[in-house]
Design an enzyme around this catalytic site. Structure first.
Site, PDB file in Angstrom:
ATOM      1  N   LYS A  42       1.370  -0.941   0.055  1.00 52.03           N
ATOM      2  CA  LYS A  42      -0.042  -0.113   0.209  1.00 52.03           C
ATOM      3  C   LYS A  42       1.293   1.147   0.031  1.00 52.03           C
ATOM      4  O   LYS A  42       0.868   2.066  -0.268  1.00 52.03           O
ATOM      5  CB  LYS A  42      -0.605   0.179   1.185  1.00 52.03           C
ATOM      6  CG  LYS A  42      -1.397  -1.147   1.480  1.00 52.03           C
ATOM      7  CD  LYS A  42      -2.625  -0.946   2.490  1.00 52.03           C
ATOM      8  CE  LYS A  42      -2.059  -1.395   3.826  1.00 52.03           C
ATOM      9  NZ  LYS A  42      -1.479  -2.488   4.081  1.00 52.03           N
ATOM     10  N   ARG A  88      -9.837   1.063   8.664  1.00 51.98           N
ATOM     11  CA  ARG A  88      -9.447  -0.463   9.081  1.00 51.98           C
ATOM     12  C   ARG A  88     -10.759  -1.361   9.862  1.00 51.98           C
ATOM     13  O   ARG A  88     -10.745  -2.250  10.033  1.00 51.98           O
ATOM     14  CB  ARG A  88      -8.100  -0.574   9.689  1.00 51.98           C
ATOM     15  CG  ARG A  88      -6.971  -0.932   9.071  1.00 51.98           C
ATOM     16  CD  ARG A  88      -6.107  -0.517  10.534  1.00 51.98           C
ATOM     17  NE  ARG A  88      -4.806  -1.480  10.161  1.00 51.98           N
ATOM     18  CZ  ARG A  88      -3.667  -0.322   9.309  1.00 51.98           C
ATOM     19  NH1 ARG A  88      -3.797   0.693   8.821  1.00 51.98           N
ATOM     20  NH2 ARG A  88      -2.438  -1.813   9.476  1.00 51.98           N
ATOM     21  N   ARG A 141      12.132  -5.302   5.016  1.00 48.95           N
ATOM     22  CA  ARG A 141      11.460  -3.895   4.354  1.00 48.95           C
ATOM     23  C   ARG A 141      12.079  -3.295   5.441  1.00 48.95           C
ATOM     24  O   ARG A 141      13.119  -3.581   6.739  1.00 48.95           O
ATOM     25  CB  ARG A 141      10.110  -3.460   5.288  1.00 48.95           C
ATOM     26  CG  ARG A 141       9.836  -2.274   5.099  1.00 48.95           C
ATOM     27  CD  ARG A 141       8.645  -1.856   5.085  1.00 48.95           C
ATOM     28  NE  ARG A 141       7.532  -1.802   6.209  1.00 48.95           N
ATOM     29  CZ  ARG A 141       6.386  -1.777   6.142  1.00 48.95           C
ATOM     30  NH1 ARG A 141       5.799  -1.774   5.773  1.00 48.95           N
ATOM     31  NH2 ARG A 141       5.801  -2.263   7.432  1.00 48.95           N
ATOM     32  N   ARG A 191      11.210  -1.610  11.176  1.00 49.56           N
ATOM     33  CA  ARG A 191      10.069  -1.013  12.167  1.00 49.56           C
ATOM     34  C   ARG A 191      10.410  -1.960  13.081  1.00 49.56           C
ATOM     35  O   ARG A 191      10.341  -3.126  12.849  1.00 49.56           O
ATOM     36  CB  ARG A 191       9.093  -0.891  11.095  1.00 49.56           C
ATOM     37  CG  ARG A 191       8.432   0.687  11.059  1.00 49.56           C
ATOM     38  CD  ARG A 191       7.158   0.327   9.925  1.00 49.56           C
ATOM     39  NE  ARG A 191       6.450   0.099  10.216  1.00 49.56           N
ATOM     40  CZ  ARG A 191       4.965  -0.520   9.616  1.00 49.56           C
ATOM     41  NH1 ARG A 191       4.642   0.496   8.108  1.00 49.56           N
ATOM     42  NH2 ARG A 191       3.987  -1.367  10.181  1.00 49.56           N
ATOM     43  N   ARG A 202      -0.564  -8.535  13.365  1.00 47.40           N
ATOM     44  CA  ARG A 202      -0.766  -7.423  12.738  1.00 47.40           C
ATOM     45  C   ARG A 202      -2.016  -8.484  11.234  1.00 47.40           C
ATOM     46  O   ARG A 202      -2.930  -8.245  10.799  1.00 47.40           O
ATOM     47  CB  ARG A 202       0.132  -6.851  11.442  1.00 47.40           C
ATOM     48  CG  ARG A 202       0.718  -6.034  13.015  1.00 47.40           C
ATOM     49  CD  ARG A 202       2.088  -5.655  12.483  1.00 47.40           C
ATOM     50  NE  ARG A 202       1.754  -4.714  11.171  1.00 47.40           N
ATOM     51  CZ  ARG A 202       2.986  -4.874  10.859  1.00 47.40           C
ATOM     52  NH1 ARG A 202       4.624  -5.120  10.821  1.00 47.40           N
ATOM     53  NH2 ARG A 202       3.434  -3.664   9.239  1.00 47.40           N
TER      54      ARG A 202
HETATM   55  P1  AP5 Z   1       4.971  -1.667   1.698  1.00 45.01           P
HETATM   56  O1  AP5 Z   1       4.829  -0.573   0.697  1.00 45.01           O
HETATM   57  O2  AP5 Z   1       5.291  -0.994   3.053  1.00 45.01           O
HETATM   58  O3  AP5 Z   1       2.940  -2.534   2.378  1.00 45.01           O
HETATM   59  P2  AP5 Z   1       2.462  -1.730   3.016  1.00 45.01           P
HETATM   60  O4  AP5 Z   1       1.115  -2.683   2.272  1.00 45.01           O
HETATM   61  O5  AP5 Z   1       2.143  -0.433   3.601  1.00 45.01           O
HETATM   62  O6  AP5 Z   1       2.463  -2.645   4.785  1.00 45.01           O
HETATM   63  P3  AP5 Z   1       2.417  -1.887   6.449  1.00 45.01           P
HETATM   64  O7  AP5 Z   1       2.843  -2.919   6.736  1.00 45.01           O
HETATM   65  O8  AP5 Z   1       3.235  -1.175   6.278  1.00 45.01           O
HETATM   66  O9  AP5 Z   1       0.867  -1.677   6.401  1.00 45.01           O
HETATM   67  P4  AP5 Z   1       0.766  -2.349   8.056  1.00 45.01           P
HETATM   68  O10 AP5 Z   1      -1.588  -1.670   7.155  1.00 45.01           O
HETATM   69  O11 AP5 Z   1       1.004  -2.944   8.248  1.00 45.01           O
HETATM   70  O12 AP5 Z   1       1.224  -0.885   8.452  1.00 45.01           O
HETATM   71  P5  AP5 Z   1       0.435   0.889   8.944  1.00 45.01           P
HETATM   72  O13 AP5 Z   1       1.246   1.843   8.706  1.00 45.01           O
HETATM   73  O14 AP5 Z   1      -0.598   0.732   8.628  1.00 45.01           O
HETATM   74  O15 AP5 Z   1       5.547  -3.326   1.576  1.00 45.01           O
HETATM   75  C1  AP5 Z   1       5.994  -4.331   2.161  1.00 45.01           C
HETATM   76  C2  AP5 Z   1       7.790  -4.739   1.720  1.00 45.01           C
HETATM   77  O16 AP5 Z   1       7.306  -4.871   0.228  1.00 45.01           O
HETATM   78  C3  AP5 Z   1       8.245  -3.252   0.965  1.00 45.01           C
HETATM   79  O17 AP5 Z   1       9.898  -3.359   1.963  1.00 45.01           O
HETATM   80  C4  AP5 Z   1       8.530  -2.953   0.046  1.00 45.01           C
HETATM   81  O18 AP5 Z   1       9.785  -2.957  -0.606  1.00 45.01           O
HETATM   82  C5  AP5 Z   1       7.564  -4.942  -0.597  1.00 45.01           C
HETATM   83  N1  AP5 Z   1       7.472  -4.313  -1.895  1.00 45.01           N
HETATM   84  C6  AP5 Z   1       6.036  -3.575  -2.159  1.00 45.01           C
HETATM   85  N2  AP5 Z   1       5.152  -4.118  -3.141  1.00 45.01           N
HETATM   86  C7  AP5 Z   1       5.935  -5.301  -3.341  1.00 45.01           C
HETATM   87  C8  AP5 Z   1       6.081  -6.188  -4.648  1.00 45.01           C
HETATM   88  N3  AP5 Z   1       4.767  -6.384  -5.087  1.00 45.01           N
HETATM   89  N4  AP5 Z   1       6.873  -7.204  -4.396  1.00 45.01           N
HETATM   90  C9  AP5 Z   1       7.312  -7.277  -3.805  1.00 45.01           C
HETATM   91  N5  AP5 Z   1       7.984  -6.245  -2.537  1.00 45.01           N
HETATM   92  C10 AP5 Z   1       6.796  -5.274  -2.687  1.00 45.01           C
HETATM   93  O19 AP5 Z   1       0.246   0.669  10.692  1.00 45.01           O
HETATM   94  C11 AP5 Z   1       0.680   0.136  11.781  1.00 45.01           C
HETATM   95  C12 AP5 Z   1       0.111   0.219  12.926  1.00 45.01           C
HETATM   96  O20 AP5 Z   1      -0.334   1.138  13.465  1.00 45.01           O
HETATM   97  C13 AP5 Z   1      -1.050  -0.826  13.294  1.00 45.01           C
HETATM   98  O21 AP5 Z   1      -0.790  -2.247  13.545  1.00 45.01           O
HETATM   99  C14 AP5 Z   1      -2.222   0.163  13.795  1.00 45.01           C
HETATM  100  O22 AP5 Z   1      -1.232  -0.256  15.121  1.00 45.01           O
HETATM  101  C15 AP5 Z   1      -1.810   1.201  14.197  1.00 45.01           C
HETATM  102  N6  AP5 Z   1      -2.875   2.115  12.823  1.00 45.01           N
HETATM  103  C16 AP5 Z   1      -2.377   2.768  11.671  1.00 45.01           C
HETATM  104  N7  AP5 Z   1      -3.794   2.409  10.667  1.00 45.01           N
HETATM  105  C17 AP5 Z   1      -4.365   2.650  11.677  1.00 45.01           C
HETATM  106  C18 AP5 Z   1      -6.399   2.584  11.383  1.00 45.01           C
HETATM  107  N8  AP5 Z   1      -6.374   3.024  10.045  1.00 45.01           N
HETATM  108  N9  AP5 Z   1      -6.557   2.055  12.811  1.00 45.01           N
HETATM  109  C19 AP5 Z   1      -6.227   1.454  14.157  1.00 45.01           C
HETATM  110  N10 AP5 Z   1      -4.573   1.044  13.818  1.00 45.01           N
HETATM  111  C20 AP5 Z   1      -4.409   1.880  12.866  1.00 45.01           C
HETATM  112 MG    MG Z   2       2.722   0.763   4.904  1.00 43.09          MG
END
Ligand code: AP5
Ligand code: MG
Length: 216
Positions: free
Chosen positions: A15, A90, A129, A162, A173
């Site tokens: 994402k 979410r 990552r 992270r 997660r």
């Molecule tokens: P990346 O693009 O970083 O993936 P992502 O989908 O953004 O994954 P996240 O881990 O950031 O999502 P998340 O939803 O768990 O975390 P968030 O920060 O939102 O890609 C991942 C890796 O893969 C990278 O190394 C990249 O290079 C590689 N990659 C990408 N595309 C690829 C491809 N096509 N092929 C191969 N490799 C690839 O949330 C974190 C925390 O914040 C949550 O756990 C929660 O505690 C809190 N939080 C955030 N939002 C909310 C909400 N709305 N409600 C409640 N709590 C929340």
């Molecule tokens: Mg992300």
């Protein structure tokens, strides 16, 4: 007309990777709830202190905190023409709150791309990552190596791993996603907004599929 898009997908689906590319191409702000929480954590704000324990455990931050934070962000003038949401909503309560907020402002969601990736690939992606300290840009030694090891291509800030990318937290997660966020797939499908994208392709192929859905 303002355009709002929501990227849905499990942790590690890509994402954040895609949102940075698409938002730049389309000239709309990328709003990542995870990035906003991490900025608050780094700056040790009250919001950051409230979110910390949930994030470390791989749990969702409670809805009331998250909804207020994101709707504040969406109220800023740069979102007048729309935005690309990443990681919000979410939960069903967040989805309802977002719809109500947009409706109040005479706006609506245009489409909800779902970046679909099998669970076993997610673990490999997240355990490798590296994230930039300044803006949260992401890299991977195998799938997206930075030009200069340890530093961000876009802003030259340092890369770090992270806290919540430890294997046990990643697994939690993914469980939380399946229990609390996956119901949104059906919710947006029923509204005719869901667009499924194969997220296991190469990064540039995922981008080109997304650009068929997101109209710049
Ligand atoms: P990346 O693009 O970083 O993936 P992502 O989908 O953004 O994954 P996240 O881990 O950031 O999502 P998340 O939803 O768990 O975390 P968030 O920060 O939102 O890609 C991942 C890796 O893969 C990278 O190394 C990249 O290079 C590689 N990659 C990408 N595309 C690829 C491809 N096509 N092929 C191969 N490799 C690839 O949330 C974190 C925390 O914040 C949550 O756990 C929660 O505690 C809190 N939080 C955030 N939002 C909310 C909400 N709305 N409600 C409640 N709590 C929340
Ligand atoms: Mg992300």
């Amino acid at each position: 007309m303002a355009k709002f898009y929501i990227l849905v997908g499990p942790p590690g689906a890509g994402k954040g990777t895609q949102a940075v590319i698409i938002a730049e191409k389309c000239g709309i702000p990328h709003i990542s709830s995870g990035n906003i929480f991490r900025e608050n954590l780094q700056n040790e704000t009250e919001l950051g202190k409230k979110a910390k324990a949930f994030m470390e455990k791989g749990e969702l931050v409670p809805d009331d905190i998250t909804i207020g934070m994101v709707t504040d962000r969406l109220s800023q003038p740069d979102c007048e023409q729309g935005s690309l949401l990443d990681g919000f909503p979410r939960t069903p309560a967040q989805a309802e709150a977002l719809s109500a907020f947009l409706e109040q402002h005479g706006k609506k969601i245009n489409a909800v791309p779902l970046i679909d990736v099998p669970s076993d690939e997610l673990i490999e992606r997240l355990s490798g990552r590296w994230t930039c300290k300044a803006e949260g840009h992401v890299y991977h030694p195998k799938f997206k190596p930075p030009k200069k090891e340890g530093f961000c291509d876009l802003d030259d800030s340092e890369l770090y791993q992270r806290e919540d990318d430890k294997r046990e937290t990643v697994e939690q997660r993914i469980r939380v996603y399946n229990q609390q966020t996956a119901p949104l797939i059906e919710y947006y499908e029923k509204k005719g907004l869901l667009r499924k994208i194969d997220g296991s392709q190469k990064i540039e192929d995922v981008t080109s599929d997304l650009l068929k859905v997101v109209e710049c």
